[in-house]
Design a protein around this motif. Structure first.
Motif, PDB file in Angstrom:
ATOM      1  N   LYS A  32       0.828  -1.211   0.000  1.00  0.00           N
ATOM      2  CA  LYS A  32       0.000   0.000   0.000  1.00  0.00           C
ATOM      3  C   LYS A  32       0.861   1.259   0.000  1.00  0.00           C
ATOM      4  O   LYS A  32       0.545   2.239  -0.698  1.00  0.00           O
ATOM      5  N   GLU A  33       1.948   1.246   0.759  1.00  0.00           N
ATOM      6  CA  GLU A  33       2.826   2.417   0.772  1.00  0.00           C
ATOM      7  C   GLU A  33       3.501   2.601  -0.580  1.00  0.00           C
ATOM      8  O   GLU A  33       3.701   3.733  -1.041  1.00  0.00           O
ATOM      9  N   ARG A  70       1.061   4.194  -2.750  1.00  0.00           N
ATOM     10  CA  ARG A  70       0.894   5.615  -2.435  1.00  0.00           C
ATOM     11  C   ARG A  70       1.916   6.444  -3.200  1.00  0.00           C
ATOM     12  O   ARG A  70       1.592   7.491  -3.776  1.00  0.00           O
ATOM     13  N   GLN A  99      -1.384  11.902  -3.218  1.00  0.00           N
ATOM     14  CA  GLN A  99      -0.761  10.869  -2.389  1.00  0.00           C
ATOM     15  C   GLN A  99       0.671  11.207  -1.994  1.00  0.00           C
ATOM     16  O   GLN A  99       1.230  10.576  -1.096  1.00  0.00           O
ATOM     17  N   ARG A 100       1.243  12.233  -2.631  1.00  0.00           N
ATOM     18  CA  ARG A 100       2.571  12.711  -2.236  1.00  0.00           C
ATOM     19  C   ARG A 100       2.514  14.113  -1.634  1.00  0.00           C
ATOM     20  O   ARG A 100       3.543  14.752  -1.454  1.00  0.00           O
ATOM     21  N   TRP A 148      -0.046  14.311   4.046  1.00  0.00           N
ATOM     22  CA  TRP A 148       0.818  13.234   4.519  1.00  0.00           C
ATOM     23  C   TRP A 148       2.038  13.836   5.211  1.00  0.00           C
ATOM     24  O   TRP A 148       2.689  14.734   4.666  1.00  0.00           O
ATOM     25  N   GLN A 173      -6.396   9.849   8.040  1.00  0.00           N
ATOM     26  CA  GLN A 173      -6.238  10.430   6.703  1.00  0.00           C
ATOM     27  C   GLN A 173      -7.568  10.924   6.142  1.00  0.00           C
ATOM     28  O   GLN A 173      -8.603  10.272   6.332  1.00  0.00           O
ATOM     29  N   TYR A 178      -5.966   8.892  -0.434  1.00  0.00           N
ATOM     30  CA  TYR A 178      -5.292   7.659  -0.888  1.00  0.00           C
ATOM     31  C   TYR A 178      -6.274   6.897  -1.766  1.00  0.00           C
ATOM     32  O   TYR A 178      -7.225   6.280  -1.291  1.00  0.00           O
TER      33      TYR A 178
END
Length: 454
Positions: free
Chosen positions: A317-318, A321, A358-359, A364, A383, A388
Motif C-alpha cells: 500500500k505504501e 501511495r 498521495q505525495r 501526509w 487520513q 489515498y
C-alpha cells in the motif's frame, strides 16, 4: 509528471490547463476528488479516452457510463472471494516459476526485473481470469508487453499534441501508423485467446462429465467459472454481450490488469531492496507464518496465510501511495459543476491527480519517506477520505484490486523466502524519475540484485 507535480505546488486546486481546444481542471484536493469520483455529473471518462478506443473499445475502463453499469454488474461476480481463493494455486505455481527462473541471476550483477514480473502476471491472468494457457507469450522480450508500451506511450503523446488529435492527420503520421500496427498485434493476441477458450468450452461440452484432461486445472468445469467463460456464455446464451464487446473486455483486462500489476510489483521490489530494514521485517513476518526454513519450493499460500501478511500488505500500500499504477484519472463534466467555490463548465474535463494528492505534504507527514506504518489502522484512520486512491474510487473503481493484491502478496512472499534483495545505488524517492504513459513507469528500468537467504 514532474510538471504536473510542480504545477500543483504553484496553483491552488483546481487549476486550469488547455491543450488545443480541450479544457482541463486539475485537482489534488480530497474533497474535490471525492466529488468527481462519487458525483453524478462526472461519471463519464472524457474525450481523451477516445484515443484509446481503437485499442480497447468499450471495455470497463473506457465504456460510456450506461454501458459500463450493465457490464460491471455482469462481470463483478467473477472477482468474488470464492473465485479469488481458487486462483491461489496458480498464483503460487507462477511465483515459484519466477523464483526458479531468477536462479540464473543469483550473486550476479543487478538485473532488470520487468520481464520476470510481466511473464508472471500475464501467465497468471491467462490461466485464472481467462482460463487458458498461452505459453508462447511467456518468454523474454514479450512482444505483447512491447506493443502495450508503444501504444500507451503513443496515446499520451497524442493527448499532449493537439495538432495530431484529428484522426485524418494522426493516421498519416509515423506514430499513427505504428499505433495501428501494435494495436493489430494485440487484437490478434486476444482473438487467439478467445478462440482458444471457445474451443475448450466446445470440447468440454462434448466430453463426458468425468473428464480429467490436464487443461481442466485451468478452466472452470469443476472448480470455478472464470471471467472469460462467464462472458462467452452470456454472449452465446443470452446475447447480452456481443462478440465485439467480449473482445473489448479481454483487451482491457489483458492490458491494464496484467501489466499495471507487474509494474507495481517492480516498484515494490525496488522499495524492499532500497530499504533493508523494511525487507527484514517482511521476512520476519513470513517466518512467523511459515517457520524459519528458507527457500521453500512452494509456500502453502492460503487465504488464512495471506490475511496474516499484514506488514507486507502495508508495504504494498505504501508503494502504491508513492507509485500509483494510474497516476492521473480524467472525468468529463456533463453539467456545470460547482466545486470549491468555482464553477466548472459543461464539456470540460477534471484531471484527478492521484500521484499529487498521495505525495502531498498537506495530507501526509513527510510524504516522500517510505513508511509502511502509515497504513496501521489507527494511523490511516486519520487520513482525509480520498487522500489515498490508487485504485480510483466510487462506482468506477478498479474491479480487480483484490486480485492484484493477492497476486502481489503471493509473488513477493515467494521471492523473499528464497532471496535477499539488494540495490547498490539507492536513490531517494524524490529523485526516482518517473513518466506517465497511461500507467506510471520508471524512466530507467528497475534493477535489483539477489542473494541466497541463509
Amino acid at each position: 509528471m514532474n510538471k504536473v507535480l510542480k504545477a500543483d505546488k504553484i496553483y491552488s486546486s483546481p487549476f486550469r490547463v488547455s491543450i488545443g481546444n480541450l479544457l482541463f481542471f486539475v485537482t489534488t484536493d480530497p474533497e474535490q476528488l471525492k466529488l468527481a469520483l462519487f458525483g453524478s455529473k462526472t461519471v463519464e471518462k472524457g474525450s481523451l479516452f477516445d484515443f484509446a478506443r481503437p485499442w480497447i473499445g468499450s471495455g470497463l475502463v473506457t465504456a460510456p457510463y450506461l454501458t459500463w453499469q450493465v457490464h460491471r454488474k455482469l462481470i463483478q461476480p467473477t472477482f468474488g472471494p470464492t473465485i479469488l481463493k481458487s486462483f491461489l494455486e496458480i498464483f503460487v505455481a507462477e511465483s515459484v516459476m519466477v523464483a526458479d527462473q531468477m536462479e540464473c541471476e543469483l550473486n550476479g550483477p543487478e538485473f532488470e526485473v520487468s520481464n520476470y514480473f510481466s511473464r508472471c502476471t500475464m501467465g497468471s491472468l491467462c490461466k485464472t481470469v481467462m482460463g487458458v494457457k498461452l505459453d508462447a507469450y511467456a518468454g523474454e522480450n514479450n512482444p505483447y508487453v512491447k506493443a502495450f508500451r508503444k501504444v500507451t506511450a503513443g496515446i499520451v503523446r497524442r493527448g499532449f499534441s493537439p495538432w495530431i488529435h484529428p484522426d485524418f492527420i494522426f493516421y498519416r503520421t509515423k506514430l499513427g501508423k505504428d499505433q495501428q500496427k501494435y494495436i493489430k498485434f494485440m487484437h490478434d493476441f486476444t482473438e487467439k485467446l478467445i478462440s482458444t477458450k471457445k474451443k475448450q468450452l466446445l470440447e468440454r461440452g462434448n466430453r463426458e462429465s468425468n473428464e480429467d484432461a490436464e487443461d481442466d486445472r485451468y478452466n472452470t468445469a469443476t472448480r470455478r467459472e472464470a471471467f472469460l467463460d462467464h462472458i462467452i456464455k452470456l454472449s452465446e446464451h443470452t446475447k447480452i454481450l456481443t462478440d465485439e464487446e467480449i473482445r473489448d473486455q479481454v483487451h482491457t483486462f489483458m492490458a491494464t490488469g496484467s501489466l499495471s500489476t507487474s509494474d507495481t510489483i517492480g516498484f515494490v521490489m525496488l522499495m524492499l531492496a532500497s530499504h533493508p530494514c523494511v525487507q527484514e521485517k517482511v521476512y520476519e513476518e513470513l517466518c512467523e507464518i511459515y517457520g524459519d526454513g528458507n527457500g521453500d519450493a512452494q509456500l502453502n499460500v492460503t487465504q488464512e496465510a495471506i490475511a496474516r501478511m499484514t506488514y507486507l500488505e502495508r508495504v504494498i500500500k505504501e508503494t502504491l501511495r508513492l507509485f500509483p499504477a494510474v497516476p492521473l484519472i480524467v472525468r468529463e463534466v456533463s453539467e456545470d459543476l460547482d466545486i470549491g467555490g468555482r464553477s466548472l463548465p459543461k464539456g470540460s474535463t477534471m484531471v484527478l491527480n492521484i500521484l499529487g494528492v498521495q505525495r502531498s505534504e498537506k495530507y501526509w507527514l513527510d510524504p516522500l519517506k517510505f513508511d509502511p506504518d502509515r497504513f496501521l489502522p489507527e494511523n490511516f484512520a486519520k487520513q482525509p477520505q480520498c487522500s489515498y486512491i490508487p485504485f480510483g474510487g466510487g462506482p468506477r473503481n478498479c474491479i480487480a484490486q483484490k486480485y492484484a493484491m493477492l497476486l502481489a502478496k503471493t509473488l513477493v512472499a515467494t521471492l523473499l523466502r528464497r532471496y535477499v534483495l539488494t540495490h547498490d545505488k539507492i536513490v531517494q524517492i524524490k529523485d526516482i524519475r518517473i513518466k506517465f504513459e497511461v500507467v506510471l513507469l520508471p524512466v530507467e528500468p528497475i534493477t535489483i540484485g539477489i542473494k541466497r537467504r541463509t
